[in-house]
Design a protein around this motif. Structure first.
Motif, mmCIF file in Angstrom:
data_model
loop_
_atom_site.group_PDB
_atom_site.id
_atom_site.type_symbol
_atom_site.label_atom_id
_atom_site.label_comp_id
_atom_site.label_asym_id
_atom_site.label_seq_id
_atom_site.Cartn_x
_atom_site.Cartn_y
_atom_site.Cartn_z
ATOM 1 N N THR A 21 38.476 -58.970 -3.364
ATOM 2 C CA THR A 21 38.090 -58.494 -2.026
ATOM 3 C C THR A 21 36.662 -57.995 -2.001
ATOM 4 O O THR A 21 35.856 -58.339 -1.134
ATOM 5 N N TYR A 22 36.318 -57.172 -3.006
ATOM 6 C CA TYR A 22 34.987 -56.550 -2.980
ATOM 7 C C TYR A 22 33.903 -57.520 -3.435
ATOM 8 O O TYR A 22 32.743 -57.370 -3.034
ATOM 9 N N PHE A 23 34.237 -58.492 -4.274
ATOM 10 C CA PHE A 23 33.234 -59.520 -4.609
ATOM 11 C C PHE A 23 32.885 -60.339 -3.365
ATOM 12 O O PHE A 23 31.714 -60.674 -3.130
ATOM 13 N N ASN A 24 33.915 -60.671 -2.584
ATOM 14 C CA ASN A 24 33.647 -61.375 -1.333
ATOM 15 C C ASN A 24 32.811 -60.498 -0.390
ATOM 16 O O ASN A 24 31.891 -60.967 0.287
ATOM 17 N N ALA A 25 33.176 -59.197 -0.327
ATOM 18 C CA ALA A 25 32.396 -58.267 0.497
ATOM 19 C C ALA A 25 30.970 -58.188 0.009
ATOM 20 O O ALA A 25 30.015 -58.116 0.805
ATOM 21 N N PHE A 26 30.790 -58.202 -1.319
ATOM 22 C CA PHE A 26 29.437 -58.137 -1.884
ATOM 23 C C PHE A 26 28.608 -59.340 -1.429
ATOM 24 O O PHE A 26 27.446 -59.199 -1.004
ATOM 25 N N ASP A 27 29.220 -60.528 -1.502
ATOM 26 C CA ASP A 27 28.500 -61.730 -1.065
ATOM 27 C C ASP A 27 28.127 -61.638 0.413
ATOM 28 O O ASP A 27 27.005 -61.997 0.809
ATOM 29 N N SER A 28 29.067 -61.143 1.219
ATOM 30 C CA SER A 28 28.789 -61.036 2.655
ATOM 31 C C SER A 28 27.680 -60.034 2.932
ATOM 32 O O SER A 28 26.786 -60.257 3.752
ATOM 33 N N VAL A 29 27.720 -58.898 2.224
ATOM 34 C CA VAL A 29 26.703 -57.853 2.440
ATOM 35 C C VAL A 29 25.336 -58.370 2.026
ATOM 36 O O VAL A 29 24.321 -58.141 2.701
ATOM 37 N N VAL A 30 25.263 -59.079 0.892
ATOM 38 C CA VAL A 30 23.984 -59.643 0.436
ATOM 39 C C VAL A 30 23.439 -60.596 1.490
ATOM 40 O O VAL A 30 22.236 -60.574 1.817
ATOM 41 N N SER A 31 24.320 -61.440 2.032
ATOM 42 C CA SER A 31 23.873 -62.387 3.055
ATOM 43 C C SER A 31 23.399 -61.667 4.310
ATOM 44 O O SER A 31 22.383 -62.029 4.899
ATOM 45 N N ILE A 32 24.115 -60.615 4.702
ATOM 46 C CA ILE A 32 23.744 -59.876 5.920
ATOM 47 C C ILE A 32 22.419 -59.167 5.731
ATOM 48 O O ILE A 32 21.530 -59.207 6.590
ATOM 49 N N LEU A 33 22.251 -58.501 4.584
ATOM 50 C CA LEU A 33 21.032 -57.723 4.350
ATOM 51 C C LEU A 33 19.809 -58.617 4.155
ATOM 52 O O LEU A 33 18.676 -58.144 4.259
ATOM 53 N N SER A 34 20.036 -59.883 3.840
ATOM 54 C CA SER A 34 18.896 -60.789 3.716
ATOM 55 C C SER A 34 18.249 -61.044 5.076
ATOM 56 O O SER A 34 17.116 -61.492 5.156
ATOM 57 N N ALA A 35 18.993 -60.766 6.142
ATOM 58 C CA ALA A 35 18.451 -60.895 7.503
ATOM 59 C C ALA A 35 18.238 -59.513 8.096
ATOM 60 O O ALA A 35 18.722 -59.185 9.178
#
Length: 869
Positions: A23-37
């Motif tokens: 769950t948190y690895f998926n959240a990590f990927d999503s957060v990284v993608s969001i913060l890149s913008a």
């Protein structure tokens, strides 16, 4: 069989852990993608949604600290639409003051995670979270370079959501990444701003650089100047053809010299038509037979104008009263303006003789060390500094002057000189001394007042704590002072206080402080105390000094005093506790027979009760200042219909340590420590807000509020009260103002003016505790009151014939004066029936209802209390 169960349990635990990691690895990927913008304004909300869904939180929020690190401000939030939390964010959540939430601040400051259920939190945090319905709180700090700059908040509407160590660790790791990303975004924004500033700085320059060959042809142009032709018109053109005559002429004349001498040359050139002054630098470059000259044109027009202004300014300074002085690091004067002669009372011809002498020559000996230290510090500082001292004049008088200094540093960063402005501040200094005297000293006795005493107490306690010594503090009260005032008048009473203060001061050690507390009370502060035996000797000297005979209006009298002493740290741990302990002890001395000295340690019952009393008083001050009081409401009932006509707002206090504290204890406490106005204002604001809610829900009952003596004395009380009601969209006619009979009769003429202002504004006035203030019928007739509230003591005596006769007389008087009568303290149906027989319409007491929370009060207002009739 048991092994398989254990194995199955371990397997399930591993599966849950794997699920958490997934769950948190998926959240990590999503957060990284969001913060890149990060440029997207909605990215923070999207990030919080990912975090909230991954952690199964009802609400998530991002708080960032302000520049001072005192407040944490909510910059983004996400709420699960299916949760039970409020759909809007209350104001207290938008900006959290770390000083108000100690557990939150202390936990985050050390980089730790705060993971608590609602009931595990301190009262301040509980009250904050309960507004929204939060039952579980998780806060993870955001750190940059080890410093806290914000935190992530995970909120749940139930306390069943428990997070294991693995999940907390993953959340902390994810929060660390978010902190790094936020820090990186901040640095990138600052870097971009710096780039913009650099471009603006380069584009703002008005310098011009170009290159000439040996024939005077312009071969390269690197920057332009607004007063000269554009670069494209200069390239490969003879300078004589394209540059202004004045500039071209000087360049043509100097070009051979620069090429031949292989050294640079500098000159000034004025372009009259363009109104520009240029500083021209010519520098040879290249090798023999291929030499050229680089020309730098620097616009110095502003500098030239500035130099002219400075010259005019220096000439103007000689016209001012302030003197300008230049001083060497050793204090020797090198330059002064003519105003220096005026300060020193010199003749103009004698001014030059001042140069070469040190400034210290004319400084008063008592101020010399102060001025010397200032100059020594100023030689190391680039900031301006200021000192006030006495300056010797040629006529041998001293005047007060103020010297402001700045330091001039040489190329080697060493101080080479000081420049200062000296002005005469004698009048201002004397005025400030008078103001200080008025602010810190009692006008009658010239003794320190409460403000200065408070400073001295804290200073003495701080020094005693460092030196492991003691501090004695005593309250001194003049016995029977009221009789002296009544018999001889206030002028004689004042003379007595002045004489007594002198005697008491003479009886104290030199390092002691005697202050006037107020009225006939004094406070003696004994710092650097060895033990109680020394204090006992001082106390006895105080008592004996007051006993000396003195003449009052030709009569000899021997006044007496009652003294109560307490000792830090034996009896108290702070200045406030020390004052309270000494005050209690002094009252014990008065009750013990007056003309006596008591010590806190000798009063057995005060050792426990007094200390707890002091502790409660300290906590009360904190509760009042931080909005910790509640408002309960007691109904006033129509005795004929059972309807509630009004509710009285009453202060209630739930102490964290002692539970519910009686108003009979904490109301006098608030009056004594000077917080009764803050307490009353807090109760008013809470009750006005609740009344606004009741009005919106259709209820029409009036609100009854109590007004203290100190509030009624304020000149702006009535206008302030009307404005506050208007802020809540209420009118004065919605409120009944209660004023105790004793307060209304104090300074009768003055209070009558205030009461009429309240009445004219539209308030209903009620005289509270009627029967305890000895008011006359004429005074009652003149008062603009519409209601009398009879003191509870009269209802308690209705079981006697005398009590019933008195109540009957009061009822007939109220009817004759056309005043509504409210009987307080009604506790039985028998009392209700008797009062109904007297024609009393309104009653209040425990028979109908005790003071109750707002919700219960609202229920009574809607349903009425007909069942009690």
């Amino acid at each position: 069989m048991s092994d398989s169960i254990v194995f199955s349990g371990l397997a399930m635990s591993e599966q849950q852990a794997l699920g958490t990691y997934h769950t948190y690895f998926n959240a990590f990927d999503s957060v990284v993608s969001i913060l890149s913008a990060a440029h997207d304004p909605d990215c923070l909300v999207d990030m919080l949604q990912v975090l909230g869904q991954a952690s199964r939180s009802s609400m998530t929020g991002l708080y960032l600290n302000d520049e001072q690190g005192k407040l944490a401000k909510l910059v983004a939030a996400w709420r699960d639409p299916d949760c039970r939390l409020l759909e809007y964010t209350p104001t207290p959540f938008l900006s959290l003051d770390y000083d108000q939430y100690a557990l939150l601040a202390d936990t985050l400051a050390v980089g730790m995670v705060l993971n608590k259920s609602l009931l595990e939190l301190p009262l301040a945090e509980q009250m904050l979270l309960a507004q929204v319905g939060i039952r579980q709180l998780l806060c993870i700090p955001l750190l940059q370079g080890g410093e806290l700059f914000g935190f992530l908040a995970f909120l749940n509407d139930s306390d069943s959501r428990q997070r294991d160590t693995i999940e907390l660790r993953l959340l902390a790791m994810l929060s660390n990444h978010i902190a790094q990303a936020l820090g990186k975004a901040k640095l990138e924004a600052e870097s971009l701003a710096n780039q913009h500033r650099l471009r603006a700085l380069v584009g703002a320059t008005q310098d011009m650089v170009f290159e000439l060959d040996a024939h005077g042809v312009i071969r390269h142009v690197w920057s332009g100047h607004p007063a000269l032709p554009a670069a494209e018109t200069l390239l490969d053109r003879p300078m004589a053809a394209v540059l202004p005559y004045e500039l071209a002429h000087e360049l043509i004349r100097s070009l051979p010299q620069v090429l031949a001498g292989q050294s640079s040359k500098q000159f000034n050139c004025v372009l009259p038509q363009q109104n520009v002054c240029l500083l021209v630098r010519m520098q040879p470059v290249g090798v023999e037979h291929q030499r050229s000259v680089v020309v730098l044109l620097q616009d110095v027009s502003a500098l030239m104008h500035d130099a002219a202004r400075k010259k005019t300014l220096l000439e103007t300074l000689n016209l001012l009263d302030e003197a300008i002085v230049d001083v060497l690091p050793n204090g020797v004067l090198t330059e002064v303006t003519s105003a220096w002669g005026q300060l020193r009372a010199l003749e103009p011809r004698d001014l030059s003789a001042e140069l070469g002498r040190t400034l210290y020559s004319w400084v008063h000996p008592e101020d010399l060390n102060l001025v010397t230290q200032l100059i020594e510090r100023q030689l190391l500082s680039r900031e301006a500094s200021c000192v006030r001292f006495r300056l010797l004049r040629a006529d041998h008088d001293f005047i007060w002057v103020e010297l402001r200094l700045i330091t001039h540093f040489g190329p080697d960063e060493r101080a080479t000189a000081l420049r200062g402005v000296v002005r005469d501040v004698t009048v201002a200094h004397l005025n400030e001394q008078n103001i200080t005297q008025m602010a810190l000293y009692d006008g009658l006795t010239r003794l320190p007042n409460r403000l200065l005493l408070d400073t001295e107490i804290h200073r003495a306690i701080d020094e005693a704590a460092r030196a492991h010594r003691k501090v004695g503090l005593g309250f001194v009260d003049l016995d029977h002072f009221k009789q002296i005032n009544d018999a001889f008048g206030h002028k004689t009473g004042d003379d007595l206080l002045v004489l007594l203060s002198q005697r008491l001061r003479d009886a104290l050690p030199d390092n002691a402080v005697l202050a006037r507390w107020g009225g006939d009370e004094f406070v003696a502060l004994i710092p650097d105390l060895a033990d109680q035996r020394e204090l006992a000797q001082i106390a006895e000297q105080l008592r004996l000094s007051a006993r000396q005979s003195m003449m009052i209006n030709g009569m000899e009298t021997q006044p007496t005093i009652s003294v109560g002493f307490a000792i830090y740290p034996d009896n108290a741990e702070s200045g406030e506790e020390l004052l309270s302990a000494a005050d209690h002890t002094m009252y014990h001395a008065k009750h013990a027979g007056r003309n006596s000295v008591c010590f806190y340690s000798d009063i057995v019952h005060l050792k426990a009760l007094g200390r707890e009393h002091v502790a409660i008083q300290s906590r009360l001050s904190s509760a009042i200042r931080h909005g910790g009081l509640q408002v309960f409401y007691q109904p006033i009932v129509n005795a004929r219909s059972g309807d509630i006509i009004a509710v009285e707002a009453l202060a209630r206090w739930m102490d964290d340590k002692s539970g519910w504290i009686s108003p009979e204890l904490f109301i006098p406490m608030a009056e004594k420590v000077g917080l009764i106005q803050e307490l009353s204002e807090q109760i008013m604001l809470q009750s006005f807000a609740k009344l606004r809610e009741w009005r919106e829900s259709g209820l029409s009952q009036k609100l009854m509020i109590n007004v203290s003596r100190s509030q009624l004395y304020l000149p702006t009380f009535v206008t302030t009260l009307v404005e506050r009601l208007a802020n809540f969209k209420l009118r004065p006619s919605d409120v009944i103002v209660e004023i105790t009979e004793s307060v209304a009769l104090t300074d009768y003429a003055r209070q009558m003016r205030h009461l009429r202002q309240l009445s004219d504004a539209g308030f209903v006035l009620a005289i509270d505790d009627f029967g305890t203030g000895y008011s006359s019928l004429s005074q009652l007739h003149d008062m603009p009151a519409q209601m009398l509230k009879v003191d509870v003591s009269f209802a308690q005596r209705l079981h006697t014939d005398e009590g019933r006769r008195v109540m009957q007389a009061i009822a007939q008087m109220a009817q004759g004066l056309q005043l509504d009568l409210v009987i307080e303290g009604v506790e039985s149906l028998e009392t209700v029936r008797f009062l109904q027989g007297l024609g009393v319409n309104f009653m209040q007491g425990f028979y109908f209802s005790q003071p109750v929370p707002p919700g219960v009060a609202e229920l009574w207002m809607r349903l009425g209390l007909q069942a009690k009739m």
